[in-house]
Design an enzyme around this catalytic site. Structure first.
Site, mmCIF file in Angstrom:
data_model
loop_
_atom_site.group_PDB
_atom_site.id
_atom_site.type_symbol
_atom_site.label_atom_id
_atom_site.label_comp_id
_atom_site.label_asym_id
_atom_site.label_seq_id
_atom_site.Cartn_x
_atom_site.Cartn_y
_atom_site.Cartn_z
ATOM 1 N N SER A 107 12.239 -13.008 -12.253
ATOM 2 C CA SER A 107 12.905 -14.131 -12.904
ATOM 3 C C SER A 107 13.742 -14.920 -11.898
ATOM 4 O O SER A 107 14.547 -14.355 -11.165
ATOM 5 C CB SER A 107 13.790 -13.595 -14.028
ATOM 6 O OG SER A 107 14.429 -14.655 -14.645
ATOM 7 N N GLY A 108 13.518 -16.223 -11.811
ATOM 8 C CA GLY A 108 14.297 -17.071 -10.900
ATOM 9 C C GLY A 108 13.657 -17.217 -9.530
ATOM 10 O O GLY A 108 14.214 -17.867 -8.642
ATOM 11 N N THR A 112 7.925 -21.216 -12.275
ATOM 12 C CA THR A 112 7.745 -22.418 -13.092
ATOM 13 C C THR A 112 7.743 -23.657 -12.212
ATOM 14 O O THR A 112 6.940 -24.566 -12.410
ATOM 15 C CB THR A 112 8.869 -22.498 -14.143
ATOM 16 O OG1 THR A 112 8.881 -21.266 -14.853
ATOM 17 C CG2 THR A 112 8.656 -23.639 -15.107
ATOM 18 N N ASN A 157 18.641 -16.993 -14.042
ATOM 19 C CA ASN A 157 18.008 -18.301 -13.917
ATOM 20 C C ASN A 157 18.527 -19.230 -15.018
ATOM 21 O O ASN A 157 18.495 -18.881 -16.189
ATOM 22 C CB ASN A 157 16.476 -18.111 -14.046
ATOM 23 C CG ASN A 157 15.714 -19.381 -13.774
ATOM 24 O OD1 ASN A 157 16.308 -20.444 -13.561
ATOM 25 N ND2 ASN A 157 14.400 -19.286 -13.778
ATOM 26 N N SER A 160 15.313 -20.191 -17.437
ATOM 27 C CA SER A 160 14.379 -19.072 -17.418
ATOM 28 C C SER A 160 13.363 -19.208 -18.558
ATOM 29 O O SER A 160 13.730 -19.450 -19.704
ATOM 30 C CB SER A 160 15.169 -17.780 -17.573
ATOM 31 O OG SER A 160 14.303 -16.699 -17.514
ATOM 32 N N SER A 161 12.073 -19.081 -18.217
ATOM 33 C CA SER A 161 11.034 -19.140 -19.264
ATOM 34 C C SER A 161 11.126 -17.857 -20.066
ATOM 35 O O SER A 161 10.989 -16.759 -19.508
ATOM 36 C CB SER A 161 9.646 -19.213 -18.651
ATOM 37 O OG SER A 161 9.600 -20.197 -17.660
ATOM 38 N N GLY A 360 8.384 -12.671 -14.936
ATOM 39 C CA GLY A 360 8.322 -11.685 -13.854
ATOM 40 C C GLY A 360 8.884 -10.355 -14.315
ATOM 41 O O GLY A 360 9.467 -10.237 -15.394
ATOM 42 N N GLU A 362 11.241 -7.455 -15.010
ATOM 43 C CA GLU A 362 12.673 -7.577 -15.347
ATOM 44 C C GLU A 362 13.358 -6.215 -15.393
ATOM 45 O O GLU A 362 12.871 -5.291 -16.046
ATOM 46 C CB GLU A 362 12.841 -8.263 -16.715
ATOM 47 C CG GLU A 362 12.676 -9.758 -16.623
ATOM 48 C CD GLU A 362 12.966 -10.500 -17.931
ATOM 49 O OE1 GLU A 362 13.241 -9.860 -18.957
ATOM 50 O OE2 GLU A 362 12.913 -11.737 -17.893
#
Ligand SMILES: Nc1ncnc2c1ncn2[C@@H]1O[C@H](COP(=O)(O)OP(=O)(O)OP(=O)(O)O)[C@@H](O)[C@H]1O
Length: 938
Positions: A107-108, A112, A157, A160-161, A360, A362
């Site tokens: 994540s981050g 994206t 993030n 974050s998605s 991603g 986590e």
């Protein structure tokens, strides 16, 4: 080639394959760090791109850069995400095959952003026609809308998605992007009602409050301050966000207008968003009987009337479950709506490039059901990477007979099995616990895990860990040793989230609500279906397995994103953090495989085509077999024997049509193996799917046999799945075909609409009536007919109807007017006017006359009526419109209609007959509801 690359690239090496110490993790780190410090965020491992998030704008995504990479050979320019995009695009165009780009990382890490850059690259560099610009704009603008509804701020993030996304970009034969399709995966619904410290709810809530006009907010009953809403104020930091909600609202609003959302859609959509906020603010109090009451009904008026005798705790649960369900399904609706605006209606063959941007790996302080699903997804994608690169590449060298030293790598299949194996894996155990009778709890689930997978090397609990490990695992927790590292999951909430149940009466309320989006999301049929829906875990497992099927049939490109630090700081490179990511992304293993092999591998034909100008013997045209041309070319350039290898392909290929001999034996084995392996990804999915993978010449007979076997299997499977109801419906459809095929407009479109057994029932009428309802409501008592295979069943229902719903009344009149024995025939016009006339016997006609109906399901009603009275032959499809009086132009003759035909007398001559306007007119004239009953017309 390598020499020139190194000379151009002064900072470290731009392809890790060129590292001298290629087995050293430190050397890998040094190279990455050195390049990052010079703002060179991209480095290759062969054709895989490693990208380090710069957390700053670097000016490397300009138009100039896009032009630079357009159509240039992959290794001729410094590594870039545009090179990956361009390479996939060129291969797709030249080889006419499908591709996907898998973007992974935690994540981050920049997934994206990378996928957006690729989309922009295609939008700018691909050929474009004016008429297709809209398709391109929609592809681009679907992003901000999806981000608004599916992204949120987390500690890792700001954007974050919170859902997985796979997007296919479709190209026509000229390489023009003409459409797209998005599949979303497991949106994190729990965020709607709960966020951890420092996190926010989905962006759209804040955007609506910050950016919407004051009168729009007032219309929705909302105030501007997010702190006033329980679902937005849990972390006490809703206002301190670095995200600019007001600006983003503007972007999202503009995007909506491009991707085909109507005013009504938006009104309904934001009505839902507002309702979720109001829902969150409902407070409950306990009364004397321990039941929950709602002390302040202010919020309720913005949502609906909800009365339920639940305890306080269950009321809160029901409220939150409703908010989650409403948001989750609205998100799915949104994706479908975007898809319908991206769809390309021209059905010629397209090639696609898929972009997979999925959550991603986590690891949080507290990891729950969502992290379990997300990390399982990452295990599956790692499996894909292993299958498609590490394993496939080694197998290819073996087939090609090229000397090879096998590379050891960790195959994470064992972990995938632990999670997903049928009857034995964690998801199955969880499902069992969710459905078994008796008091199942999160703790009993944990105990079941210990009993069933306790011995697995990648599983641990506090009880199973030795005295040393015990302290680090809580009583409610289990630990999985993922390929990316260990993660401890707390089982609290696993059963509830996996079940994802919504109280039936809440579902009923949602099915009947006025908001048309919610009515699409909560279908009445769901209430009638008493089968338990698949659990969230199982649904997710199935959707991942479909995703892998999609991916495995395409050519892969990979982007591995790395997050340089946890503080979102530019220029900060945290060695510990980066090293961990290099490890779990499997980059060292990937490098070893690439390094042991050859960085650049092309088919002889492609290689020769690209470099033939470097040697006088091959330029402008090499007359012999391509493999020999390549050999000549390479010798001419002066490569040493250890610097290249030629695969076996070539002799076998030349002799592929000869009888089996040592010359082609290996090639034919390879072809056979390849075809069979490939075939498993192209097996037809159902009996109607006539596609079949084209076999090579030598396998035509075998392929024919396989195809027959496959068809037989599919037919058997289909037959096993056919229920009695389905058979009955198919028989009705056959009759419908005999009656209508080629005679009535709209028949072809009606083919895929199923006939149902209870068309005119409460469930069917109510939503229709509600939909048509306007402010002018009248109480109306009407006999409603339900028909099934046994016949018609009259019932008396008190319905609230409007004028526009009068057609329901028309339909209901049949029962009053005729008995089935009196039915002599049915007529419809050849047009899609929804009108059907039921002719009755002459005796009956005297009393009541023929019945005229306006009906939405003419094909179904006529077929069933005809079958009921066994008078299929008496159905008459009349050419032209319904007209009263005579019908010299061939229109439907209605002169036999008796008392009901008051309207005919009122509208004499050859005027068009319109029952609805007649009924409405009639009602208006008298001003009372009785005016539309049959008694009155008589
Ligand atoms: N190439 C880039 N150039 C500049 N900034 C970037 C780049 N890539 C990422 N960033 C910054 O990092 C932030 C996080 O990136 P992004 O949202 O793409 O991460 P992600 O991997 O998709 O995370 P998640 O899994 O949480 O959705 C972006 O909002 C942006 O500020």
């Amino acid at each position: 080639m390598e020499g020139t690359l190194t000379a151009r690239d002064k900072v470290g090496v731009q392809d890790f394959v060129l590292l001298d110490a290629h087995t050293s993790e430190s050397a890998f780190m040094d190279n990455l760090r050195k390049r990052f410090s010079e703002n060179l965020i991209y480095t290759y491992i062969g054709t895989l791109l490693v990208s380090v998030n710069p957390y700053q704008e670097l000016g490397i995504y300009t138009m100039r850069q896009m032009e630079l990479y357009q159509g240039v050979n992959f290794f001729e320019l410094p590594p870039h995400v545009y090179a990956i995009a361009d390479n996939a695009y060129r291969m797709m165009c030249s080889e006419l095959n499908n591709h996907f780009i898998l973007i992974s990382g935690e994540s981050g890490a920049g997934k994206t952003e990378a996928s957006k850059k690729i989309l922009q690259y295609f939008a700018v560099t691909c050929p474009m026609t004016e008429s297709l610009q809209i398709a391109r704009d929609r592809l681009l603008l679907s992003n901000p809308v999806l981000e608004a509804f599916g992204n949120a701020r987390t500690p890792r993030n700001d954007n974050s998605s919170r859902f997985g996304k796979y997007m296919d970009i479709q190209f026509d034969f000229q390489g023009v992007p003409v459409g797209g399709h998005i599949i979303s995966y497991l949106i994190e619904k729990s965020r709607v009602v709960h966020q951890n410290q420092g996190e926010r709810n989905f962006h759209i809530f804040y955007q609506l409050l910050a950016g919407s006009e004051a009168d729009h907010l007032a219309y929705l009953g909302l105030e501007r301050d997010p702190q006033l809403y329980k679902y937005l104020s849990q972390d006490h930091c809703a206002k301190e966000s670095s995200v600019n909600d007001k600006n983003d609202w503007k972007t999202v609003s503009d995007a909506f207008s491009v991707i085909d959302f109507t005013e009504a859609d938006l009104q309904n959509l934001f009505g839902i968003i507002a309702s979720v906020l109001h829902l969150g603010n409902i407070r409950f109090q306990e009364d004397d009987q321990g039941c929950a009451t709602i002390p302040d009904t202010h919020e309720i008026k913005w949502i609906a009337k909800v009365v339920c005798p639940l305890t306080l705790e269950l009321s809160v649960y029901a409220r939150d479950a409703m908010a989650k369900a409403v948001y989750g399904r609205t998100f799915t609706w949104l994706v479908n709506k975007i898809n319908s605006s991206l769809v390309n209606k021209d059905f010629t063959q397209k090639t696609v490039i898929g972009l997979l941007d999925i959550y991603g790996f986590e690891v949080f302080d507290k990891n729950g059901f969502e992290q379990f699903c997300i990390n399982y997804c990452n295990e599956k994608l790692q499996q894909l990477l292993i299958e498609r690169t590490l394993k496939a590449e080694q197998a290819e060298y073996e087939t090609e007979g090229i000397e090879w030293e096998p590379i050891q790598y960790f195959n994470n299949k064992i972990i995938c099995d632990l999670v997903e194996e049928r009857h034995k894996g964690i998801i199955s155990i969880l499902d069992e616990e969710c459905i078994r009778p008796g008091p199942a709890t999160d703790l009993s689930f944990l105990e079941k895990l210990e009993e069933k997978v306790g011995k697995h090397a990648h599983f641990q609990t506090r009880k199973l860990a030795g005295p040393k490990g015990q302290k680090r695992i809580g009583w409610m927790e289990f630990r999985l040793f993922h390929y990316a590292g260990e993660v401890t999951y707390c089982t609290k909430g696993f059963l509830e989230k996996n079940n994802d149940l919504l109280y039936r009466h809440l579902k009923e309320a949602l099915c009947g609500c006025q908001n048309s989006i919610l009515r699409e999301c909560f279908l009445a049929a769901e209430l009638e279906n008493h089968r338990r829906p698949p659990t969230v875990g199982t649904q997710f497992k199935n959707s991942l397995s479909s995703l892998l099927e999609i991916l495995i049939s395409k050519e892969p490109s990979y982007i591995r994103c790395i997050k340089p630090n946890d503080r979102k700081e530019p220029s900060e490179f945290d060695d510990f953090l980066v090293r961990h990511q290099i490890k779990y992304l499997g980059l060292m293993e990937h490098l070893r495989v690439r390094r042991a092999g050859f960085a650049y591998q092309r088919k002889y034909e492609h290689f020769l085509q690209r470099y033939k100008s470097l040697c006088p013997d091959t330029w402008p045209h090499w007359p012999g077999p391509p493999g020999e041309g390549v050999e000549r070319l390479i010798k001419y350039i002066g490569y040493k024997p250890e610097e290249y290898k030629l695969g076996k392909f070539i002799n076998g290929f030349i002799n592929r049509h000869q009888p089996l001999s040592p010359n082609n034996e290996e090639f034919l084995v390879f072809v056979r193996k390849n075809y069979i392996l490939n075939l498993r990804y192209h097996i037809p999915k159902n009996v109607l799917d006539k596609s079949w993978l084209q076999p090579p010449g030598i396998l035509e007979n075998a392929s024919d046999l396989l195809r027959k076997m496959c068809t037989r299997n599919l037919v058997r499977k289909y037959c096993c799945g056919v229920t009695a109801e389905w058979t009955a419906m198919m028989q009705q459809k056959v009759v419908a075909s005999e009656i209508f095929r080629g005679k009535k407009e709209g028949y072809a479109e009606s083919l895929n609409q199923p006939f149902v057994n209870t068309r005119i029932d409460e469930g069917d009428i109510n939503p229709k009536v509600l939909q048509l309802m306007d402010s002018e409501k009248i109480q109306y008592s009407v006999p409603v007919i339900k028909y099934d295979r046994k016949g018609f069943k009259p019932r008396q229902r008190q319905l609230i109807l409007t004028q526009k719903a009068a057609y329901v009344v028309e339909l209901a009149k049949i029962k009053q007017k005729i008995e089935y024995s009196a039915l002599k025939g049915v007529s419809t016009s050849s047009l899609s006017d929804g009108i059907l006339v039921i002719h009755v016997s002459p005796e009956n006609k005297k009393k009541k006359g023929d019945a005229i109906l306006l009906c939405e399901h003419v094909f179904e009603v006529v077929t069933k009526l005809a079958m009921l009275v066994k008078k299929e032959n008496l159905v008459n499809v009349v050419q032209g419109r319904c007209r009263c009086g005579g019908s010299p132009d061939g229109g439907m003759h209605l002169s036999s209609i008796n008392p009901v035909s008051v309207q005919l007398r009122q509208a004499p001559g050859k005027q068009e007959f319109d029952p609805v306007s007649y009924v409405c007119k009639k009602k208006h004239a008298s001003g009372s509801s009785e005016s539309i009953t049959s008694e009155d017309t008589e």
